[in-house]
Scaffold this motif. Sequence first.
Motif, PDB file in Angstrom:
ATOM      1  N   GLY A  88       0.877  -1.243   0.153  1.00 50.92           N
ATOM      2  CA  GLY A  88       0.055  -0.056   0.035  1.00 50.92           C
ATOM      3  C   GLY A  88       0.892   1.386  -0.037  1.00 50.92           C
ATOM      4  O   GLY A  88       0.408   2.370  -0.777  1.00 50.92           O
ATOM      5  N   LEU A  89       2.022   1.105   0.787  1.00 53.94           N
ATOM      6  CA  LEU A  89       2.794   2.552   0.664  1.00 53.94           C
ATOM      7  C   LEU A  89       3.406   2.712  -0.424  1.00 53.94           C
ATOM      8  O   LEU A  89       3.596   3.767  -0.942  1.00 53.94           O
ATOM      9  N   VAL A  90       3.742   1.707  -1.480  1.00 56.10           N
ATOM     10  CA  VAL A  90       4.344   2.125  -2.789  1.00 56.10           C
ATOM     11  C   VAL A  90       3.166   2.738  -3.350  1.00 56.10           C
ATOM     12  O   VAL A  90       3.660   3.841  -4.102  1.00 56.10           O
ATOM     13  N   LEU A 173      14.972  -1.614  -1.052  1.00 54.49           N
ATOM     14  CA  LEU A 173      13.982  -1.287  -2.316  1.00 54.49           C
ATOM     15  C   LEU A 173      12.910  -0.532  -1.799  1.00 54.49           C
ATOM     16  O   LEU A 173      12.873   0.551  -2.551  1.00 54.49           O
ATOM     17  N   LEU A 174      12.543  -0.633  -0.627  1.00 50.30           N
ATOM     18  CA  LEU A 174      11.406   0.400  -0.300  1.00 50.30           C
ATOM     19  C   LEU A 174      11.759   1.702   0.039  1.00 50.30           C
ATOM     20  O   LEU A 174      10.996   2.750  -0.432  1.00 50.30           O
ATOM     21  N   VAL A 175      12.899   1.697   0.496  1.00 46.73           N
ATOM     22  CA  VAL A 175      13.525   2.990   0.900  1.00 46.73           C
ATOM     23  C   VAL A 175      13.912   3.788  -0.418  1.00 46.73           C
ATOM     24  O   VAL A 175      13.684   4.962  -0.303  1.00 46.73           O
ATOM     25  N   SER A 176      14.468   2.995  -1.301  1.00 45.26           N
ATOM     26  CA  SER A 176      14.897   3.674  -2.494  1.00 45.26           C
ATOM     27  C   SER A 176      13.598   4.276  -3.394  1.00 45.26           C
ATOM     28  O   SER A 176      13.829   5.585  -4.155  1.00 45.26           O
ATOM     29  N   TRP A 177      12.387   3.661  -3.262  1.00 48.00           N
ATOM     30  CA  TRP A 177      11.459   3.874  -3.862  1.00 48.00           C
ATOM     31  C   TRP A 177      10.742   5.222  -3.380  1.00 48.00           C
ATOM     32  O   TRP A 177      10.152   5.923  -4.013  1.00 48.00           O
ATOM     33  N   ALA A 178      11.254   5.695  -2.272  1.00 46.18           N
ATOM     34  CA  ALA A 178      10.492   6.855  -1.520  1.00 46.18           C
ATOM     35  C   ALA A 178      11.094   8.057  -2.151  1.00 46.18           C
ATOM     36  O   ALA A 178      10.411   9.054  -2.218  1.00 46.18           O
ATOM     37  N   ALA A 179      12.370   8.047  -3.032  1.00 47.28           N
ATOM     38  CA  ALA A 179      12.758   8.937  -3.772  1.00 47.28           C
ATOM     39  C   ALA A 179      11.843   9.465  -4.945  1.00 47.28           C
ATOM     40  O   ALA A 179      12.169  10.544  -5.314  1.00 47.28           O
ATOM     41  N   THR A 252       7.534  -2.024  -9.010  1.00 49.67           N
ATOM     42  CA  THR A 252       8.316  -2.012  -7.729  1.00 49.67           C
ATOM     43  C   THR A 252       7.649  -2.920  -6.658  1.00 49.67           C
ATOM     44  O   THR A 252       8.410  -3.644  -6.059  1.00 49.67           O
ATOM     45  N   ILE A 253       6.343  -3.036  -6.830  1.00 51.41           N
ATOM     46  CA  ILE A 253       5.715  -4.022  -5.899  1.00 51.41           C
ATOM     47  C   ILE A 253       6.031  -5.560  -6.168  1.00 51.41           C
ATOM     48  O   ILE A 253       6.519  -6.203  -5.252  1.00 51.41           O
TER      49      ILE A 253
END
Length: 259
Positions: A88-90, A173-179, A252-253
């Motif tokens: 959900g965060l993605v 990967l989740l942290v990198s997606w935040a960018a 990404t998911i």
Amino acid sequence: MSALSFSAEQINSYVGLIIWPLIRIAGAMSILPVLGGGEVPVRVRVGLAFILTIVVVPSLGPMPQVDPLSVDSIVISAQQLLIGVAMGLVVLIVFNAVTMAGETIAVTMGLGFAMLNDPQNGSQVPTVSQFYVIMATLLFLSLDGHHSIIMLINGSFTVLPIGQSLGEGALWLLVSWAAIIFKGALSIALPALTAMLTTNLVMGVITRAAPQLNLFSVGFPITMTVGFLSILLTLPTFQAAFESLLRMSQLTIVEFLRS
């Protein structure tokens, strides 16, 4: 006729068959935009999670034979919650990028003070941001984004069955997606920001050439008018940028589950 009887192993398997998928789906629905989040009532989110769980359960494989009251069961439940919230965060980050793009445009055109309550994030955002979020929501529904997300949640039980833990690179990967919040906001707001920057440069030259001109009485209406025209003319680019962000979020998911 003898009464039905169940063994302890059967009860444990039935509990795990319902509880663990429900935790993963409910975790995704808790923050997933459009389908969940703060703008959707809690009862609707819980009901939708139960319905999706009932639909998904028949296609699931065997559950781990773990006592529901044991430490291992708590660990598995925490893993399912983490997986659901991460999915959900993605998608939520994509909508946050849209909100940030609207805030940037609003501040540039002088409408940063016009605030509205955002039920999704529980905060106040500029009116321009709300306009972009509404457009993103309509695009999300028209592009069958909600169907794609439900299919991804259903497919997550095949890619990452219950009982298997996430890989070492999943969190990174989740942290990198935040960018993507900043990259996506820039891709959406760049055409309008370019027009606004050009307008400000022209107004600066005019003010330098005619110092007696009242910049506040002339520049503000011109800047606001150019801002609204920029938003109107750049809506096709907004659609392309949002579609690209949605595709990237789905990839990404999948990569997050396979990591």
